[in-house]
Scaffold this motif. Structure first.
Motif, PDB file in Angstrom:
ATOM      1  N   LYS A  23      12.979   4.320  12.463  1.00 38.67           N
ATOM      2  CA  LYS A  23      12.745   4.614  11.053  1.00 38.67           C
ATOM      3  C   LYS A  23      13.807   5.559  10.528  1.00 38.67           C
ATOM      4  O   LYS A  23      14.298   6.437  11.234  1.00 38.67           O
ATOM      5  CB  LYS A  23      11.373   5.257  10.855  1.00 38.67           C
ATOM      6  N   LYS A  69      11.022  -3.104   6.938  1.00 38.58           N
ATOM      7  CA  LYS A  69       9.870  -2.762   6.105  1.00 38.58           C
ATOM      8  C   LYS A  69      10.112  -1.400   5.497  1.00 38.58           C
ATOM      9  O   LYS A  69      10.973  -0.648   5.946  1.00 38.58           O
ATOM     10  CB  LYS A  69       8.569  -2.816   6.883  1.00 38.58           C
ATOM     11  N   MET A  70       9.355  -1.094   4.451  1.00 37.24           N
ATOM     12  CA  MET A  70       9.444   0.237   3.859  1.00 37.24           C
ATOM     13  C   MET A  70       8.052   0.836   3.795  1.00 37.24           C
ATOM     14  O   MET A  70       7.064   0.130   3.610  1.00 37.24           O
ATOM     15  CB  MET A  70      10.110   0.206   2.484  1.00 37.24           C
ATOM     16  N   GLU A  71       7.991   2.136   4.001  1.00 42.01           N
ATOM     17  CA  GLU A  71       6.742   2.869   3.898  1.00 42.01           C
ATOM     18  C   GLU A  71       6.935   3.934   2.821  1.00 42.01           C
ATOM     19  O   GLU A  71       7.936   4.643   2.827  1.00 42.01           O
ATOM     20  CB  GLU A  71       6.389   3.529   5.226  1.00 42.01           C
ATOM     21  N   VAL A  72       5.981   4.007   1.917  1.00 41.36           N
ATOM     22  CA  VAL A  72       6.044   4.971   0.827  1.00 41.36           C
ATOM     23  C   VAL A  72       4.755   5.784   0.807  1.00 41.36           C
ATOM     24  O   VAL A  72       3.723   5.344   1.308  1.00 41.36           O
ATOM     25  CB  VAL A  72       6.261   4.272  -0.541  1.00 41.36           C
ATOM     26  N   GLN A  74       1.693   7.012  -1.077  1.00 42.08           N
ATOM     27  CA  GLN A  74       0.853   6.699  -2.237  1.00 42.08           C
ATOM     28  C   GLN A  74       0.297   8.005  -2.794  1.00 42.08           C
ATOM     29  O   GLN A  74      -0.295   8.781  -2.048  1.00 42.08           O
ATOM     30  CB  GLN A  74      -0.302   5.787  -1.815  1.00 42.08           C
ATOM     31  N   MET A  96       6.274  -3.572   1.360  1.00 45.06           N
ATOM     32  CA  MET A  96       6.078  -2.148   1.077  1.00 45.06           C
ATOM     33  C   MET A  96       4.682  -1.760   1.538  1.00 45.06           C
ATOM     34  O   MET A  96       3.697  -2.308   1.061  1.00 45.06           O
ATOM     35  CB  MET A  96       6.223  -1.854  -0.424  1.00 45.06           C
ATOM     36  N   GLU A  97       4.618  -0.820   2.460  1.00 44.01           N
ATOM     37  CA  GLU A  97       3.334  -0.316   2.930  1.00 44.01           C
ATOM     38  C   GLU A  97       3.093   1.042   2.284  1.00 44.01           C
ATOM     39  O   GLU A  97       3.908   1.951   2.425  1.00 44.01           O
ATOM     40  CB  GLU A  97       3.328  -0.189   4.456  1.00 44.01           C
ATOM     41  N   LYS A  98       1.974   1.165   1.579  1.00 45.43           N
ATOM     42  CA  LYS A  98       1.627   2.415   0.917  1.00 45.43           C
ATOM     43  C   LYS A  98       0.717   3.221   1.836  1.00 45.43           C
ATOM     44  O   LYS A  98      -0.333   2.751   2.247  1.00 45.43           O
ATOM     45  CB  LYS A  98       0.942   2.134  -0.419  1.00 45.43           C
ATOM     46  N   LEU A  99       1.157   4.432   2.167  1.00 47.88           N
ATOM     47  CA  LEU A  99       0.427   5.295   3.081  1.00 47.88           C
ATOM     48  C   LEU A  99      -0.072   6.528   2.347  1.00 47.88           C
ATOM     49  O   LEU A  99       0.578   7.020   1.424  1.00 47.88           O
ATOM     50  CB  LEU A  99       1.345   5.744   4.230  1.00 47.88           C
ATOM     51  N   GLU A 103      -0.936  10.441   6.449  1.00 49.54           N
ATOM     52  CA  GLU A 103      -0.503   9.302   7.263  1.00 49.54           C
ATOM     53  C   GLU A 103       1.019   9.138   7.149  1.00 49.54           C
ATOM     54  O   GLU A 103       1.701   8.871   8.141  1.00 49.54           O
ATOM     55  CB  GLU A 103      -1.219   8.031   6.794  1.00 49.54           C
ATOM     56  N   PHE A 104       1.546   9.319   5.936  1.00 51.18           N
ATOM     57  CA  PHE A 104       2.999   9.238   5.736  1.00 51.18           C
ATOM     58  C   PHE A 104       3.709  10.321   6.537  1.00 51.18           C
ATOM     59  O   PHE A 104       4.710  10.059   7.198  1.00 51.18           O
ATOM     60  CB  PHE A 104       3.322   9.366   4.251  1.00 51.18           C
TER      61      PHE A 104
END
Length: 106
Positions: A23, A69-72, A74, A96-99, A103-104
Protein backbone atom coordinates in the motif's frame (compact mmCIF):
# COMPACT_ATOMS: atom_id res chain seq x y z
CA UNK A 1 16.55 10.43 -19.06
CA UNK A 2 13.20 10.25 -17.28
CA UNK A 3 10.26 11.01 -19.49
CA UNK A 4 7.32 10.34 -17.18
CA UNK A 5 5.63 12.79 -14.84
CA UNK A 6 7.22 11.34 -11.70
CA UNK A 7 10.81 12.49 -11.21
CA UNK A 8 11.10 12.49 -7.39
CA UNK A 9 14.07 10.17 -6.69
CA UNK A 10 13.01 9.12 -3.19
CA UNK A 11 9.48 8.22 -4.27
CA UNK A 12 10.84 6.29 -7.24
CA UNK A 13 13.20 4.38 -4.91
CA UNK A 14 10.36 3.44 -2.55
CA UNK A 15 8.04 2.45 -5.40
CA UNK A 16 10.71 0.16 -6.81
CA UNK A 17 10.48 -1.87 -3.58
CA UNK A 18 6.70 -2.34 -3.81
CA UNK A 19 4.93 -5.44 -5.02
CA UNK A 20 1.41 -6.86 -5.19
CA UNK A 21 -0.60 -6.04 -2.09
CA UNK A 22 1.69 -3.27 -0.86
CA UNK A 23 0.00 0.00 0.00
CA UNK A 24 0.95 3.59 -0.67
CA UNK A 25 -0.59 6.18 1.62
CA UNK A 26 -1.05 9.78 0.53
CA UNK A 27 -1.88 11.68 3.71
CA UNK A 28 -1.83 15.16 5.12
CA UNK A 29 0.06 16.30 8.20
CA UNK A 30 -2.74 15.20 10.55
CA UNK A 31 -2.31 11.48 9.82
CA UNK A 32 -0.83 9.70 12.89
CA UNK A 33 2.34 8.51 11.11
CA UNK A 34 4.37 7.65 14.17
CA UNK A 35 1.79 5.34 15.71
CA UNK A 36 0.23 3.83 12.57
CA UNK A 37 2.90 3.23 9.94
CA UNK A 38 5.56 1.36 11.91
CA UNK A 39 8.61 0.65 9.81
CA UNK A 40 7.05 1.89 6.57
CA UNK A 41 9.11 4.16 4.35
CA UNK A 42 8.04 7.78 4.66
CA UNK A 43 8.57 10.47 2.04
CA UNK A 44 7.67 14.01 3.05
CA UNK A 45 6.51 16.30 0.26
CA UNK A 46 5.09 19.36 1.98
CA UNK A 47 6.30 22.51 0.24
CA UNK A 48 3.83 25.08 1.50
CA UNK A 49 0.42 24.70 3.14
CA UNK A 50 -1.80 22.89 0.62
CA UNK A 51 0.97 22.00 -1.83
CA UNK A 52 1.26 19.54 -3.30
CA UNK A 53 -2.37 18.47 -3.25
CA UNK A 54 -3.39 14.83 -2.90
CA UNK A 55 -4.45 14.77 -6.54
CA UNK A 56 -1.11 16.30 -7.62
CA UNK A 57 0.70 13.43 -5.91
CA UNK A 58 -1.73 10.80 -7.19
CA UNK A 59 -1.44 12.01 -10.79
CA UNK A 60 2.35 11.76 -10.61
CA UNK A 61 2.19 8.26 -9.12
CA UNK A 62 -0.24 6.93 -11.74
CA UNK A 63 2.38 6.84 -14.46
CA UNK A 64 4.79 4.86 -12.28
CA UNK A 65 2.81 1.68 -11.67
CA UNK A 66 -0.51 -0.10 -11.50
CA UNK A 67 -3.16 0.68 -8.91
CA UNK A 68 -5.15 -2.37 -7.83
CA UNK A 69 -7.58 -0.70 -5.41
CA UNK A 70 -8.01 2.46 -3.40
CA UNK A 71 -9.06 2.87 0.20
CA UNK A 72 -10.47 6.15 1.45
CA UNK A 73 -11.62 7.37 4.85
CA UNK A 74 -15.41 7.76 4.96
CA UNK A 75 -16.40 10.80 7.06
CA UNK A 76 -18.20 9.88 10.27
CA UNK A 77 -21.30 11.81 9.19
CA UNK A 78 -21.67 9.59 6.10
CA UNK A 79 -21.13 12.43 3.64
CA UNK A 80 -19.16 11.97 0.43
CA UNK A 81 -16.28 14.43 0.06
CA UNK A 82 -15.89 16.05 -3.37
CA UNK A 83 -12.38 14.66 -3.65
CA UNK A 84 -13.82 11.13 -3.94
CA UNK A 85 -15.20 12.17 -7.35
CA UNK A 86 -11.74 13.42 -8.33
CA UNK A 87 -10.26 10.06 -7.32
CA UNK A 88 -12.86 8.23 -9.43
CA UNK A 89 -12.02 10.44 -12.43
CA UNK A 90 -8.32 9.64 -12.07
CA UNK A 91 -8.94 5.94 -11.41
CA UNK A 92 -12.24 5.09 -13.16
CA UNK A 93 -11.67 1.32 -13.24
CA UNK A 94 -10.25 0.97 -9.72
CA UNK A 95 -12.59 -0.11 -6.93
CA UNK A 96 -12.94 2.38 -4.07
CA UNK A 97 -13.33 0.92 -0.60
CA UNK A 98 -14.70 3.34 1.99
CA UNK A 99 -13.37 2.66 5.48
CA UNK A 100 -14.29 4.14 8.83
CA UNK A 101 -11.71 6.39 10.49
CA UNK A 102 -10.18 3.80 12.81
CA UNK A 103 -10.32 1.03 10.21
CA UNK A 104 -8.53 3.37 7.78
CA UNK A 105 -5.86 4.17 10.36
CA UNK A 106 -5.27 0.45 10.97
Amino acid sequence: MLTGKLIHPEIMRVLSLCGHGDKILIADGNYPLASKTGESEKVYLGLTPGLPTVTDVLEALLGAGNVEKMEVMQPEDGSTPEIFDEFKKLLPEVPMEKLGRWEFYD
